[in-house]
Scaffold this active site. Structure first.
Site: not given
Lengths: 145, 145
Positions: B50, B77, B82, B79, B52
């Protein structure tokens, strides 16, 4: 002893033989290993490839349904990152080698409905005990302390 | 607008230009970007990169202290995976582009003492709105549904 669990331990031992952190994992779907891996902090300079993450990455892209029917085996209680990944993909069952050398987010997993089984395996604990004693700073780095 | 946030958005746009999922992130320590990245599900066939995670991986191995002094910027936002990683490394502050197209584990982060700031940025929301409309199954795969 569960054959899949033995494979997770083999992954941990493989990691140790490579000079890495001895934590291994396998992802099992319908009675078959679809991903296996071990911690790769040392080997790959990775800060995200914990054993569980490596197993999931090696399983490749899967439909949501596959994760939701899978069991994740790991030699050590899963940290917040790996536990979050279990929650993201909705893996319903996790089988853990031991949680004496490190207690992960088992409580959070259970609260979110994940079945958590701790085998309390002596070999898993021995691998970590020896490793932590020999390389404490490397271990601390892996768990962010 | 915060310059670091703009860099996170640039990463999301880079991901989109590559045919990927438009989510970007930067990790900032002492006023300097030490890691940047974007979602690589499509590009690398990765189930763990992802935005991040890619930013953290690209920052490389860091001392615990560095993470504990850092700010993570992300266009969406975070998950459970992350968010768990933020908790593992003790990142104290997360700046989020938007949480309208997907609400991550902001509540858990706050409960664990992480400062969470939502910018509510129109560009971030537009990127995701358009992407989800065009490729709903790819988006669902990324969040395990």
């Amino acid at each position: 002893m569960d054959n899949f669990f033995i494979e997770a331990v083999k992954e941990a031992e493989r990691g140790l033989a490579e000079g890495g952190i001895p934590i291994g994992s396998v992802l099992v779907h319908n009675g078959k290993i679809i991903g296996r891996g071990h911690n790769r902090r040392v080997q790959n300079g990775s800060v995200i490839l914990h054993g569980e993450m490596d197993a999931l990455e090696n399983a490749g892209r899967q439909e949501a349904k596959v994760y939701q029917e899978s069991v994740l085996y790991t030699t050590l209680s899963p940290c917040p990152m790996c536990s979050g990944t279990i929650l993201l993909y909705g893996i319903p069952k996790v089988i853990i080698g031991e949680n004496k050398t490190f207690m992960g987010e088992e409580k959070l997993l259970k609260e979110r409905g994940v079945e958590v089984i701790v085998v309390d395996d002596a070999r898993c604990k021995e691998l970590m005990d020896t490793f932590i004693k020999e390389k404490p700073s490397l271990w601390n780095e892996d768990i962010g302390v």
